[in-house]
Design a protein around this motif. Structure first.
Motif, short mmCIF file in Angstrom:
data_model
loop_
_atom_site.label_atom_id
_atom_site.label_comp_id
_atom_site.label_asym_id
_atom_site.label_seq_id
_atom_site.Cartn_x
_atom_site.Cartn_y
_atom_site.Cartn_z
N PRO A 278 0.80 -1.23 0.00
CA PRO A 278 0.00 0.00 0.00
C PRO A 278 0.83 1.28 0.00
CG PRO A 278 -0.96 -1.60 1.48
CD PRO A 278 0.34 -2.19 1.01
N SER A 279 1.93 1.31 0.75
CA SER A 279 2.73 2.54 0.80
C SER A 279 3.26 2.91 -0.57
CB SER A 279 3.88 2.40 1.79
OG SER A 279 4.66 1.26 1.53
N THR A 280 3.61 1.93 -1.39
CA THR A 280 4.10 2.24 -2.75
C THR A 280 2.99 2.83 -3.60
OG1 THR A 280 3.67 0.04 -3.72
CG2 THR A 280 5.76 0.35 -2.54
N GLN A 281 1.77 2.36 -3.38
CA GLN A 281 0.64 2.90 -4.12
C GLN A 281 0.32 4.33 -3.66
OE1 GLN A 281 -2.68 0.06 -4.44
NE2 GLN A 281 -1.32 -1.48 -3.54
N PHE A 282 0.36 4.55 -2.36
CA PHE A 282 0.11 5.89 -1.84
C PHE A 282 1.20 6.87 -2.27
CE2 PHE A 282 -3.09 3.89 0.73
CZ PHE A 282 -3.98 4.91 1.09
N ALA A 283 2.44 6.38 -2.44
CA ALA A 283 3.51 7.26 -2.90
C ALA A 283 3.14 7.91 -4.22
CB ALA A 283 4.82 6.48 -3.04
N ALA A 284 2.49 7.13 -5.10
CA ALA A 284 2.03 7.68 -6.38
C ALA A 284 0.77 8.52 -6.20
CB ALA A 284 1.79 6.55 -7.38
N TYR A 285 -0.20 7.97 -5.49
CA TYR A 285 -1.49 8.68 -5.32
C TYR A 285 -1.29 10.05 -4.69
CZ TYR A 285 -6.25 9.71 -3.88
OH TYR A 285 -7.46 10.32 -3.70
N ASN A 286 -0.43 10.13 -3.68
CA ASN A 286 -0.25 11.38 -2.95
C ASN A 286 0.40 12.47 -3.80
OD1 ASN A 286 -1.43 10.26 -0.68
ND2 ASN A 286 0.51 9.74 0.29
N LYS A 287 1.01 12.10 -4.91
CA LYS A 287 1.63 13.09 -5.79
C LYS A 287 0.69 13.57 -6.90
CE LYS A 287 6.42 11.63 -5.05
NZ LYS A 287 6.15 10.63 -4.00
N ILE A 288 -0.47 12.97 -7.00
CA ILE A 288 -1.44 13.41 -8.00
C ILE A 288 -2.05 14.72 -7.54
CG2 ILE A 288 -3.62 12.85 -9.16
CD1 ILE A 288 -2.86 9.86 -8.78
N THR A 289 -1.99 15.72 -8.41
CA THR A 289 -2.56 17.03 -8.08
C THR A 289 -3.91 17.26 -8.75
OG1 THR A 289 -1.32 18.05 -9.91
CG2 THR A 289 -0.28 18.04 -7.74
N ALA A 290 -4.30 16.40 -9.67
CA ALA A 290 -5.60 16.48 -10.33
C ALA A 290 -6.69 16.02 -9.36
CB ALA A 290 -5.60 15.61 -11.58
N PRO A 291 -7.97 16.26 -9.68
CA PRO A 291 -9.06 15.75 -8.83
C PRO A 291 -8.92 14.23 -8.65
CG PRO A 291 -9.92 17.29 -10.44
CD PRO A 291 -8.49 17.06 -10.81
N LYS A 292 -9.08 13.76 -7.42
CA LYS A 292 -8.80 12.34 -7.17
C LYS A 292 -9.60 11.86 -5.97
CE LYS A 292 -4.77 13.44 -4.27
NZ LYS A 292 -3.31 13.26 -4.09
N ARG A 293 -9.77 10.54 -5.91
CA ARG A 293 -10.38 9.92 -4.74
C ARG A 293 -9.89 8.48 -4.65
NH1 ARG A 293 -16.48 8.74 -7.07
NH2 ARG A 293 -16.01 10.12 -8.77
N LEU A 294 -9.91 7.95 -3.45
CA LEU A 294 -9.50 6.57 -3.19
C LEU A 294 -10.70 5.72 -2.82
CD1 LEU A 294 -6.28 6.70 -0.99
CD2 LEU A 294 -6.50 5.57 -3.20
N GLU A 295 -10.70 4.49 -3.30
CA GLU A 295 -11.63 3.47 -2.83
C GLU A 295 -10.78 2.46 -2.06
OE1 GLU A 295 -14.94 3.36 -3.18
OE2 GLU A 295 -15.04 5.22 -4.36
N ILE A 296 -10.91 2.47 -0.73
CA ILE A 296 -10.04 1.69 0.14
C ILE A 296 -10.76 0.42 0.59
CG2 ILE A 296 -8.81 1.66 2.34
CD1 ILE A 296 -8.35 4.65 2.01
N TYR A 297 -10.06 -0.72 0.49
CA TYR A 297 -10.57 -2.02 0.92
C TYR A 297 -9.63 -2.54 2.02
CZ TYR A 297 -13.60 -1.97 -3.21
OH TYR A 297 -14.56 -1.64 -4.14
N PRO A 298 -9.96 -2.30 3.29
CA PRO A 298 -9.01 -2.58 4.37
C PRO A 298 -8.58 -4.04 4.48
CG PRO A 298 -10.75 -1.13 5.14
CD PRO A 298 -11.16 -1.61 3.78
N ASP A 299 -9.45 -4.99 4.17
CA ASP A 299 -9.16 -6.41 4.40
C ASP A 299 -8.70 -7.15 3.14
OD1 ASP A 299 -10.10 -6.15 7.12
OD2 ASP A 299 -12.12 -6.16 6.29
#
Length: 320
Positions: A278-299
Protein backbone atom coordinates in the motif's frame (compact mmCIF):
# COMPACT_ATOMS: atom_id res chain seq x y z
CA UNK A 1 -7.41 -2.69 11.78
CA UNK A 2 -4.77 -5.29 10.81
CA UNK A 3 -1.93 -3.99 8.67
CA UNK A 4 1.08 -5.20 6.69
CA UNK A 5 2.33 -1.65 6.10
CA UNK A 6 2.02 1.82 7.66
CA UNK A 7 -1.17 2.86 9.44
CA UNK A 8 -3.65 4.56 7.12
CA UNK A 9 -2.95 8.00 8.63
CA UNK A 10 0.73 7.67 7.72
CA UNK A 11 -0.07 6.28 4.27
CA UNK A 12 -2.11 9.38 3.53
CA UNK A 13 0.99 11.60 3.84
CA UNK A 14 3.71 9.19 2.69
CA UNK A 15 5.85 10.71 -0.09
CA UNK A 16 7.97 7.76 -1.23
CA UNK A 17 11.57 6.59 -0.85
CA UNK A 18 12.84 5.90 -4.34
CA UNK A 19 15.07 8.67 -5.73
CA UNK A 20 13.83 10.89 -8.56
CA UNK A 21 16.63 11.39 -11.12
CA UNK A 22 17.72 15.02 -11.46
CA UNK A 23 16.99 15.02 -15.20
CA UNK A 24 13.67 13.18 -14.90
CA UNK A 25 11.58 15.78 -16.74
CA UNK A 26 14.13 16.13 -19.55
CA UNK A 27 14.27 12.34 -19.83
CA UNK A 28 10.53 12.07 -20.45
CA UNK A 29 10.35 15.07 -22.76
CA UNK A 30 13.08 13.46 -24.87
CA UNK A 31 11.18 10.16 -24.79
CA UNK A 32 7.94 11.81 -25.88
CA UNK A 33 9.73 13.60 -28.71
CA UNK A 34 11.00 10.22 -29.91
CA UNK A 35 7.48 8.78 -29.74
CA UNK A 36 5.96 11.68 -31.66
CA UNK A 37 8.53 11.29 -34.43
CA UNK A 38 7.46 7.68 -35.09
CA UNK A 39 5.21 6.90 -38.05
CA UNK A 40 2.67 4.72 -36.24
CA UNK A 41 1.40 3.10 -39.47
CA UNK A 42 -1.85 2.08 -37.77
CA UNK A 43 -3.47 -1.03 -39.25
CA UNK A 44 -6.90 -2.45 -38.44
CA UNK A 45 -7.46 -6.13 -39.22
CA UNK A 46 -11.01 -7.46 -38.70
CA UNK A 47 -11.01 -10.19 -36.09
CA UNK A 48 -12.56 -13.59 -36.55
CA UNK A 49 -14.55 -12.75 -33.43
CA UNK A 50 -17.54 -10.53 -34.24
CA UNK A 51 -20.93 -9.99 -32.62
CA UNK A 52 -24.12 -8.30 -33.81
CA UNK A 53 -23.41 -5.35 -31.50
CA UNK A 54 -19.59 -5.14 -31.54
CA UNK A 55 -17.16 -4.70 -34.40
CA UNK A 56 -13.81 -6.19 -33.39
CA UNK A 57 -10.34 -5.54 -34.82
CA UNK A 58 -6.74 -6.46 -34.22
CA UNK A 59 -5.04 -3.06 -34.16
CA UNK A 60 -1.34 -2.78 -34.95
CA UNK A 61 0.93 0.26 -34.71
CA UNK A 62 4.65 0.92 -34.71
CA UNK A 63 6.06 2.06 -31.38
CA UNK A 64 9.45 3.44 -30.44
CA UNK A 65 12.49 1.47 -31.61
CA UNK A 66 10.47 -0.03 -34.44
CA UNK A 67 8.46 -2.53 -32.40
CA UNK A 68 5.13 -3.50 -33.89
CA UNK A 69 2.56 -3.24 -31.11
CA UNK A 70 -0.77 -5.07 -30.96
CA UNK A 71 -4.02 -4.10 -29.26
CA UNK A 72 -7.56 -5.40 -29.36
CA UNK A 73 -10.02 -2.78 -30.52
CA UNK A 74 -13.79 -3.22 -30.23
CA UNK A 75 -16.37 -0.59 -31.09
CA UNK A 76 -20.16 -0.53 -31.01
CA UNK A 77 -21.81 -1.00 -34.38
CA UNK A 78 -24.74 1.32 -33.73
CA UNK A 79 -23.48 3.88 -31.20
CA UNK A 80 -23.55 7.61 -31.70
CA UNK A 81 -20.48 9.19 -33.21
CA UNK A 82 -18.39 10.50 -31.67
CA UNK A 83 -18.66 8.32 -28.55
CA UNK A 84 -16.51 7.66 -25.47
CA UNK A 85 -13.58 5.25 -25.39
CA UNK A 86 -11.58 3.33 -22.79
CA UNK A 87 -7.92 2.35 -23.03
CA UNK A 88 -7.30 -0.82 -21.01
CA UNK A 89 -4.04 -2.27 -19.66
CA UNK A 90 -3.34 -5.77 -18.33
CA UNK A 91 -1.34 -7.25 -15.46
CA UNK A 92 2.34 -8.22 -15.53
CA UNK A 93 3.12 -11.00 -18.03
CA UNK A 94 -0.49 -11.12 -19.26
CA UNK A 95 -2.23 -9.97 -22.42
CA UNK A 96 -5.21 -7.99 -23.66
CA UNK A 97 -7.64 -10.75 -22.63
CA UNK A 98 -10.65 -12.24 -24.37
CA UNK A 99 -13.00 -10.30 -26.61
CA UNK A 100 -15.91 -11.25 -24.37
CA UNK A 101 -14.32 -9.23 -21.55
CA UNK A 102 -14.82 -6.10 -23.66
CA UNK A 103 -18.46 -6.53 -24.63
CA UNK A 104 -19.98 -5.04 -21.48
CA UNK A 105 -18.23 -1.72 -22.10
CA UNK A 106 -19.06 -1.81 -25.82
CA UNK A 107 -22.73 -2.42 -24.97
CA UNK A 108 -22.73 0.95 -23.18
CA UNK A 109 -21.68 2.75 -26.35
CA UNK A 110 -17.93 2.87 -25.65
CA UNK A 111 -15.08 1.80 -27.87
CA UNK A 112 -12.28 -0.07 -26.07
CA UNK A 113 -8.59 -0.31 -26.92
CA UNK A 114 -6.80 -3.08 -24.97
CA UNK A 115 -3.00 -3.15 -25.22
CA UNK A 116 -0.73 -6.18 -25.43
CA UNK A 117 2.41 -5.07 -23.56
CA UNK A 118 5.48 -5.64 -25.68
CA UNK A 119 7.32 -8.87 -24.94
CA UNK A 120 4.69 -10.25 -22.55
CA UNK A 121 1.76 -12.62 -23.11
CA UNK A 122 0.28 -11.15 -26.26
CA UNK A 123 1.35 -10.32 -29.80
CA UNK A 124 3.34 -7.09 -29.36
CA UNK A 125 7.00 -7.25 -30.31
CA UNK A 126 9.98 -6.75 -28.04
CA UNK A 127 12.85 -5.93 -30.36
CA UNK A 128 15.51 -6.53 -27.71
CA UNK A 129 18.99 -5.27 -28.39
CA UNK A 130 20.07 -4.08 -24.93
CA UNK A 131 23.35 -4.58 -23.12
CA UNK A 132 23.15 -6.62 -19.93
CA UNK A 133 20.81 -9.21 -18.47
CA UNK A 134 17.34 -9.91 -19.83
CA UNK A 135 16.73 -12.70 -17.31
CA UNK A 136 13.44 -13.02 -15.53
CA UNK A 137 11.77 -9.68 -15.77
CA UNK A 138 11.07 -6.42 -17.52
CA UNK A 139 11.79 -4.01 -14.65
CA UNK A 140 15.51 -4.74 -14.91
CA UNK A 141 15.55 -4.92 -18.72
CA UNK A 142 18.09 -2.33 -19.86
CA UNK A 143 19.29 -1.50 -16.33
CA UNK A 144 22.92 -2.02 -17.38
CA UNK A 145 22.48 0.15 -20.47
CA UNK A 146 21.68 3.82 -21.02
CA UNK A 147 18.49 4.92 -19.21
CA UNK A 148 16.87 5.45 -22.63
CA UNK A 149 17.03 1.66 -23.08
CA UNK A 150 14.90 0.74 -20.07
CA UNK A 151 12.13 -1.47 -21.39
CA UNK A 152 9.39 0.12 -19.31
CA UNK A 153 10.27 3.48 -20.86
CA UNK A 154 9.18 2.00 -24.18
CA UNK A 155 6.12 0.35 -22.64
CA UNK A 156 4.98 3.61 -21.03
CA UNK A 157 5.34 5.30 -24.41
CA UNK A 158 3.29 2.53 -26.07
CA UNK A 159 0.49 3.30 -23.61
CA UNK A 160 0.55 7.00 -24.39
CA UNK A 161 0.74 6.28 -28.12
CA UNK A 162 -2.30 3.98 -28.00
CA UNK A 163 -4.24 6.63 -26.09
CA UNK A 164 -3.26 9.11 -28.80
CA UNK A 165 -4.57 6.73 -31.46
CA UNK A 166 -7.86 6.47 -29.55
CA UNK A 167 -8.04 10.26 -29.21
CA UNK A 168 -7.51 10.65 -32.95
CA UNK A 169 -10.07 8.06 -34.03
CA UNK A 170 -12.95 9.74 -35.90
CA UNK A 171 -15.59 7.72 -34.05
CA UNK A 172 -14.20 8.70 -30.62
CA UNK A 173 -15.04 11.84 -28.64
CA UNK A 174 -11.62 13.18 -27.52
CA UNK A 175 -13.25 14.76 -24.48
CA UNK A 176 -14.34 11.32 -23.24
CA UNK A 177 -11.27 9.08 -23.41
CA UNK A 178 -10.59 7.13 -20.21
CA UNK A 179 -8.04 4.57 -18.96
CA UNK A 180 -8.14 1.62 -16.59
CA UNK A 181 -6.20 -1.41 -15.41
CA UNK A 182 -4.99 -3.32 -12.36
CA UNK A 183 -1.51 -4.10 -10.99
CA UNK A 184 0.83 -3.58 -13.95
CA UNK A 185 -2.29 -2.32 -15.68
CA UNK A 186 -2.79 0.18 -12.85
CA UNK A 187 0.77 1.42 -13.28
CA UNK A 188 0.30 1.73 -17.03
CA UNK A 189 -2.98 3.59 -16.49
CA UNK A 190 -1.10 6.18 -14.43
CA UNK A 191 1.81 6.36 -16.88
CA UNK A 192 -0.58 6.66 -19.82
CA UNK A 193 -2.52 9.56 -18.33
CA UNK A 194 0.72 11.24 -17.23
CA UNK A 195 2.28 11.09 -20.69
CA UNK A 196 -0.99 11.71 -22.55
CA UNK A 197 -2.71 14.25 -20.27
CA UNK A 198 -5.77 14.51 -22.54
CA UNK A 199 -7.05 11.31 -20.87
CA UNK A 200 -10.03 12.65 -18.92
CA UNK A 201 -10.62 9.96 -16.31
CA UNK A 202 -8.56 7.05 -15.06
CA UNK A 203 -9.28 4.16 -12.72
CA UNK A 204 -6.05 2.40 -11.66
CA UNK A 205 -6.21 -0.50 -9.21
CA UNK A 206 -3.30 -1.43 -6.87
CA UNK A 207 -0.66 -0.02 -9.25
CA UNK A 208 2.67 -1.82 -9.71
CA UNK A 209 6.01 -0.17 -10.64
CA UNK A 210 6.05 2.37 -7.83
CA UNK A 211 8.62 3.20 -5.13
CA UNK A 212 11.03 0.33 -5.75
CA UNK A 213 13.21 1.22 -2.79
CA UNK A 214 10.24 0.94 -0.44
CA UNK A 215 9.52 -2.53 -1.82
CA UNK A 216 13.12 -3.41 -1.05
CA UNK A 217 12.96 -1.91 2.45
CA UNK A 218 9.88 -4.01 3.25
CA UNK A 219 11.62 -7.21 2.08
CA UNK A 220 8.91 -7.68 -0.55
CA UNK A 221 11.22 -7.97 -3.56
CA UNK A 222 9.55 -11.26 -4.42
CA UNK A 223 6.63 -12.36 -6.56
CA UNK A 224 6.12 -9.55 -9.10
CA UNK A 225 9.19 -7.68 -7.81
CA UNK A 226 11.47 -10.76 -7.51
CA UNK A 227 13.74 -9.58 -10.32
CA UNK A 228 15.06 -6.78 -8.09
CA UNK A 229 16.50 -9.36 -5.72
CA UNK A 230 17.75 -11.45 -8.64
CA UNK A 231 19.54 -8.43 -10.07
CA UNK A 232 21.30 -7.54 -6.82
CA UNK A 233 22.30 -11.15 -6.13
CA UNK A 234 23.88 -11.56 -9.56
CA UNK A 235 25.21 -8.11 -10.39
CA UNK A 236 25.67 -6.15 -7.15
CA UNK A 237 25.87 -8.73 -4.34
CA UNK A 238 27.40 -6.24 -1.86
CA UNK A 239 25.07 -3.39 -2.84
CA UNK A 240 27.92 -1.07 -3.71
CA UNK A 241 25.78 0.36 -6.55
CA UNK A 242 22.49 0.43 -4.63
CA UNK A 243 21.98 4.20 -4.84
CA UNK A 244 22.84 4.21 -8.54
CA UNK A 245 20.49 1.33 -9.30
CA UNK A 246 17.48 2.75 -7.47
CA UNK A 247 18.08 6.18 -8.98
CA UNK A 248 18.09 4.64 -12.45
CA UNK A 249 14.87 2.78 -11.66
CA UNK A 250 13.46 6.19 -10.72
CA UNK A 251 13.04 6.97 -14.42
CA UNK A 252 10.38 4.25 -14.64
CA UNK A 253 8.83 4.84 -11.20
CA UNK A 254 5.23 5.92 -11.69
CA UNK A 255 5.18 8.01 -8.51
CA UNK A 256 7.44 10.53 -10.29
CA UNK A 257 5.08 10.74 -13.27
CA UNK A 258 1.92 11.13 -11.21
CA UNK A 259 1.99 14.91 -10.93
CA UNK A 260 1.67 15.19 -14.73
CA UNK A 261 -1.85 13.70 -14.69
CA UNK A 262 -4.62 16.16 -15.56
CA UNK A 263 -7.59 13.78 -15.71
CA UNK A 264 -9.83 12.85 -12.78
CA UNK A 265 -8.59 9.82 -10.83
CA UNK A 266 -10.41 7.07 -8.93
CA UNK A 267 -7.93 4.56 -7.49
CA UNK A 268 -8.63 1.26 -5.76
CA UNK A 269 -6.27 -0.05 -3.06
CA UNK A 270 -6.30 -3.04 -0.73
CA UNK A 271 -4.51 -2.36 2.54
CA UNK A 272 -3.39 -6.00 2.92
CA UNK A 273 -1.57 -6.06 -0.45
CA UNK A 274 1.79 -7.84 -0.14
CA UNK A 275 2.45 -7.84 -3.91
CA UNK A 276 2.28 -4.07 -4.45
CA UNK A 277 2.52 -2.72 -0.88
CA UNK A 278 0.00 0.00 0.00
CA UNK A 279 2.73 2.54 0.80
CA UNK A 280 4.10 2.24 -2.75
CA UNK A 281 0.64 2.90 -4.12
CA UNK A 282 0.11 5.89 -1.84
CA UNK A 283 3.51 7.26 -2.90
CA UNK A 284 2.03 7.68 -6.38
CA UNK A 285 -1.49 8.68 -5.32
CA UNK A 286 -0.25 11.38 -2.95
CA UNK A 287 1.63 13.09 -5.79
CA UNK A 288 -1.44 13.41 -8.00
CA UNK A 289 -2.56 17.03 -8.08
CA UNK A 290 -5.60 16.48 -10.33
CA UNK A 291 -9.06 15.75 -8.83
CA UNK A 292 -8.80 12.34 -7.17
CA UNK A 293 -10.38 9.92 -4.74
CA UNK A 294 -9.50 6.57 -3.19
CA UNK A 295 -11.63 3.47 -2.83
CA UNK A 296 -10.04 1.69 0.14
CA UNK A 297 -10.57 -2.02 0.92
CA UNK A 298 -9.01 -2.58 4.37
CA UNK A 299 -9.16 -6.41 4.40
CA UNK A 300 -8.16 -7.06 0.78
CA UNK A 301 -4.83 -7.75 -0.84
CA UNK A 302 -3.78 -8.08 -4.47
CA UNK A 303 -7.07 -9.54 -5.61
CA UNK A 304 -10.44 -8.59 -6.97
CA UNK A 305 -11.91 -5.65 -5.06
CA UNK A 306 -15.69 -6.23 -4.75
CA UNK A 307 -17.73 -3.64 -6.56
CA UNK A 308 -14.78 -1.70 -7.95
CA UNK A 309 -15.43 -2.68 -11.56
CA UNK A 310 -19.03 -1.47 -11.25
CA UNK A 311 -17.82 1.77 -9.65
CA UNK A 312 -15.38 2.23 -12.54
CA UNK A 313 -18.15 2.04 -15.12
CA UNK A 314 -20.30 4.44 -13.12
CA UNK A 315 -17.28 6.77 -12.79
CA UNK A 316 -16.80 6.77 -16.55
CA UNK A 317 -20.53 7.30 -17.10
CA UNK A 318 -20.45 10.26 -14.72
CA UNK A 319 -22.83 9.01 -12.04
CA UNK A 320 -20.35 7.99 -9.32
Amino acid sequence: MPTIDMPLKELQTYSGLNPRPADFDDYWERALAEMRAVDAAVELVPSEFQTPSAECFDLYFTGVRGARIHAKYARPRLAERPHPAVVQFHGYSGNAGDWTDKLGIVSLGFSIFALDVRGQGGYSQDGGGVTGTTLNGHIIRGLDDHPDELLFRHVFLDCAQLAGIALGSPEVDPERVYAMGGSQGGALTIACAALEPRVKKLAPVFPFLSDYRRVWQMDLAKDAYAELRTYFRHFDPQHKREDEIFTKLGYIDIQHLANRIRGEVMMGVGLMDTICPPSTQFAAYNKITAPKRLEIYPDFGHEGLPGFNDKTIRFFLGDY
